[in-house]
Design an enzyme around this catalytic site. Structure first.
Site, PDB file in Angstrom:
ATOM      1  N   LYS A 272       0.856  -1.185   0.000  1.00  0.00           N
ATOM      2  CA  LYS A 272       0.000   0.000   0.000  1.00  0.00           C
ATOM      3  C   LYS A 272       0.892   1.235   0.000  1.00  0.00           C
ATOM      4  O   LYS A 272       1.844   1.321   0.770  1.00  0.00           O
ATOM      5  CB  LYS A 272      -0.904  -0.005   1.237  1.00  0.00           C
ATOM      6  CG  LYS A 272      -1.528   1.345   1.580  1.00  0.00           C
ATOM      7  CD  LYS A 272      -2.136   1.361   2.975  1.00  0.00           C
ATOM      8  CE  LYS A 272      -2.481   2.768   3.420  1.00  0.00           C
ATOM      9  NZ  LYS A 272      -3.076   2.817   4.768  1.00  0.00           N
TER      10      LYS A 272
ATOM     11  N   TRP B  63      -9.395   0.131   0.515  1.00  0.00           N
ATOM     12  CA  TRP B  63     -10.535   0.688   1.245  1.00  0.00           C
ATOM     13  C   TRP B  63     -10.133   1.718   2.299  1.00  0.00           C
ATOM     14  O   TRP B  63     -10.795   1.881   3.307  1.00  0.00           O
ATOM     15  CB  TRP B  63     -11.376  -0.425   1.867  1.00  0.00           C
ATOM     16  CG  TRP B  63     -11.777  -1.425   0.843  1.00  0.00           C
ATOM     17  CD1 TRP B  63     -12.805  -1.339  -0.043  1.00  0.00           C
ATOM     18  CD2 TRP B  63     -11.131  -2.678   0.569  1.00  0.00           C
ATOM     19  NE1 TRP B  63     -12.830  -2.437  -0.864  1.00  0.00           N
ATOM     20  CE2 TRP B  63     -11.818  -3.284  -0.508  1.00  0.00           C
ATOM     21  CE3 TRP B  63     -10.036  -3.332   1.119  1.00  0.00           C
ATOM     22  CZ2 TRP B  63     -11.449  -4.518  -1.038  1.00  0.00           C
ATOM     23  CZ3 TRP B  63      -9.664  -4.549   0.585  1.00  0.00           C
ATOM     24  CH2 TRP B  63     -10.373  -5.136  -0.468  1.00  0.00           C
ATOM     25  N   HIS B  64      -9.054   2.427   2.038  1.00  0.00           N
ATOM     26  CA  HIS B  64      -8.587   3.454   2.965  1.00  0.00           C
ATOM     27  C   HIS B  64      -8.798   4.849   2.373  1.00  0.00           C
ATOM     28  O   HIS B  64      -8.047   5.768   2.651  1.00  0.00           O
ATOM     29  CB  HIS B  64      -7.117   3.249   3.311  1.00  0.00           C
ATOM     30  CG  HIS B  64      -6.843   1.964   4.036  1.00  0.00           C
ATOM     31  ND1 HIS B  64      -5.565   1.521   4.308  1.00  0.00           N
ATOM     32  CD2 HIS B  64      -7.675   1.029   4.553  1.00  0.00           C
ATOM     33  CE1 HIS B  64      -5.631   0.353   4.956  1.00  0.00           C
ATOM     34  NE2 HIS B  64      -6.897   0.039   5.116  1.00  0.00           N
ATOM     35  N   TYR B  65      -9.817   4.977   1.531  1.00  0.00           N
ATOM     36  CA  TYR B  65     -10.060   6.278   0.890  1.00  0.00           C
ATOM     37  C   TYR B  65     -10.494   7.319   1.927  1.00  0.00           C
ATOM     38  O   TYR B  65     -11.078   6.997   2.961  1.00  0.00           O
ATOM     39  CB  TYR B  65     -11.086   6.152  -0.237  1.00  0.00           C
ATOM     40  CG  TYR B  65     -12.359   5.416   0.105  1.00  0.00           C
ATOM     41  CD1 TYR B  65     -13.396   6.044   0.763  1.00  0.00           C
ATOM     42  CD2 TYR B  65     -12.526   4.079  -0.270  1.00  0.00           C
ATOM     43  CE1 TYR B  65     -14.563   5.371   1.065  1.00  0.00           C
ATOM     44  CE2 TYR B  65     -13.695   3.399   0.023  1.00  0.00           C
ATOM     45  CZ  TYR B  65     -14.711   4.052   0.688  1.00  0.00           C
ATOM     46  OH  TYR B  65     -15.875   3.383   0.988  1.00  0.00           O
TER      47      TYR B  65
END
Length: 576
Positions: free
Chosen positions: A412, A512-514
């Site tokens: 990431k 899914w860390h927006y």
């Protein structure tokens, strides 16, 4: 691309990370958690919290210690949904497109499959469970009180954070990271420090998930009401008697599952507020639907403007994720994200294992990719030509219990620096807005991805990871395999097989860390008060300038507790 491939691509990143299940016991706070259909037509509370997610639950629980709090959650309960609580139904949860699904799918304008939570507890009811704090530098940059931050993390951790068991696959990934120079070995810690560490998890020793909804156990049950399936359509404002001047939030309009409209208002007290905690997609969307946003955009949708705020919806960012699947000659444990390599160049390397693609999903993936594993545990790879698809499908159908044994190692990108924007598609709050993240728009993000992928390759080739690696299968084959998976809707370039830069661009997925859309300094101040209006705050990940730590959920939960404490202190500091 047909519907089946689209659905596979939408859920594949989730399967790769094997996000787990939710503890199925009944919530101990069912006296104040109710269906919105039971709500009266008009309600009055001191605080109205829009969103019972990862931040909203700890925030509301903290506020209830000194005031009457209403929580409006558009989703249902995580405790009575077998698709969430039963690991066997995991894929069913993610492919569920019903109006009440806890996982609302969307596709960004970048062509990347994504999901937003629609359930009490928010993303903590759907994610991989990794629990880790933000760095000291992040806390200082945010201007938070470090003592209160520490106390707030500990408050969260008493109920939802655990030390995971470290078994074979995860141990091998840790050993590989150390061997390739991601140093030092920091052991088990919740803290964010450079090197390799074992982080926390929200799964207990029996494999039960503990979500932010569990933090409602801290709430004063006589001062809080949580309505489920309560979708807020707009925030209401009052103005000066002459219709000019500064707007003040004083209520909301929401609808229950039957479509019946209800109104909730703040009781008369200058300290009372409406707090939006609907997440990085929902919060900027709701501000726009309520008349706070770019004037021309609101006008185009027929929305009456309350405040021309052109920055709402800007700064949308999603940390890009890229990965390699590694088939294993040895049995692997079922593990979620436990080990992380926090590199000095700005990439986080993580892993998960025990992936079972049997039956429908396994067959579909194998048909699309041409990866087979025979009963002698010797993998062989082939890229199927189009004309061979039907024949291959028939062959695969004849093989019972097809399983891909192994795991995924991913990286990431921190930050990221690349940002996009969010715009309304319609005035229906149930519709997904149009979101563009502009993955790798900034060269520095792409460089971090390349370095992260090189680290993954080195880990796979390391002696410490050798037990779980087929030596006869070169990394190039793993790269080719990923390029054949329907990970997203982006174009595949031939050069992606030999260029890690192009590989990153072509195979990017979400982790899914927006975040962003209502950022501190432009849309809200450092107390999370919306600039230009009164009695309105936004407190959630939409305010972040960057994603905290290797996984933001610990910090999002902490922020709910932190701000709940601060707001209560402000409320009573002058004796009111």
């Amino acid at each position: 691309m047909d519907l089946q491939c689209t659905l596979i691509g939408a859920i594949l990143p989730w399967i790769l990370l094997f996000h787990g299940f939710v503890h199925s016991e009944k919530a101990p706070y069912n006296t104040f958690v109710k269906e919105a259909t039971s709500a009266p037509a008009v309600l009055y509370y001191d605080y109205i919290t829009i969103g019972g997610g990862t931040c909203g639950c700890p925030l509301a629980a903290s506020l209830s210690q000194g005031a009457r709090v209403l929580v409006l959650e558009r989703g249902g309960s995580p405790y009575d949904n077998p698709n969430i609580s039963d690991i066997a139904n995991f894929a069913s949860t993610l492919s569920d497109t019903s109006p009440t699904s806890p996982a609302q799918q969307f596709i960004s304008e970048d062509g990347v499959f994504n999901t937003r939570a629609r359930v009490l507890g928010g993303g903590s009811a759907l994610n991989a469970g990794f629990y880790t704090r933000a760095s000291t530098a992040y806390v200082k940059k945010a201007g938070w009180n470090e003592t209160l931050v520490k106390q707030s993390y500990e408050w969260v951790e008493k109920l939802v954070a655990f030390k995971p068991p470290l078994l074979g696959w995860q141990s091998a990934v840790r050993n590989g990271l150390l061997e390739v120079g991601v140093l030092p070995n920091n052991g088990f810690t919740y803290d964010h420090v450079d090197g390799t560490k074992v982080g926390g998890t929200i799964f207990d020793g029996e494999g039960h998930r503990h979500t932010a909804a569990d933090l409602l156990q801290y709430a004063n049950p006589t001062r809080i009401t949580v309505y489920l399936h309560a979708t807020v359509h707009k925030i209401l404002f009052t103005f000066n008697s002459n219709g000019t001047g500064r707007a003040r939030a004083n209520g909301v309009i929401f609808k229950d599952a039957m479509g019946v409209e209800h109104r909730a208002y703040l009781t008369k007290n200058s300290k009372n507020e409406i707090i939006v905690s609907a997440g990085a997609i929902g919060s900027p969307q709701l501000l726009m639907l309520s008349g706070i946003g770019p004037a021309e955009h609101l006008k185009a949708h027929g929305i009456k403007m309350v405040l021309d705020q052109p920055i709402v919806g800007l700064g949308m960012a999603d940390n890009p994720m890229n990965a390699l699947f590694v088939p294993s000659p040895s049995p692997v444990e079922m593990s979620l994200i436990q080990v992380v390599g926090i590199t000095k160049f700005g990439s986080y390397v993580e892993a998960a294992s025990g992936l079972d693609f049997a039956n429908f999903w396994g067959q579909m993936l194998l048909r699309d990719t041409g990866l087979f594993v025979n009963q002698s545990d010797q993998p062989y790879f082939t890229v199927l030509p189009v004309e061979a698809t039907n024949e291959a499908a028939q062959a695969i159908d004849s093989v019972a219990d097809i399983i891909l044994r192994g795991g995924v190692i991913l990286e990431k990108v921190t930050g990221p620096l690349s940002t996009g924007h969010l715009e309304l598609r319609s005035t229906d709050p149930n519709d997904n807005p149009a979101v563009t993240f502009k993955y790798f728009n900034e060269p520095e993000d792409l460089n971090k991805c390349v370095q992260g992928m090189n680290t993954i390759i080195n880990v796979i080739n390391s002696e410490g990871f050798s037990e779980f690696r087929y030596r006869s299968v070169p990394v190039q084959v793993l790269i080719n395999w990923m390029l054949n998976l329907p990970l997203n809707l982006r174009r595949r370039h031939a050069s992606a097989a030999i260029s890690l830069e192009q590989f990153c661009i072509d195979t990017v997925m979400t982790i899914w860390h927006y975040h962003g859309g209502c950022q501190v300094g432009t849309v809200v101040d450092r107390d999370y008060k919306v600039l230009g209006v009164d009695a309105l705050r936004v407190i959630d990940g939409s305010t972040f300038l960057g994603s905290p730590g290797t996984n933001p959920q610990a910090t999002v939960m902490m922020l709910g507790r932190y701000m709940g404490q601060k707001i209560m202190h402000e409320r009573y500091s002058d004796g009111s």
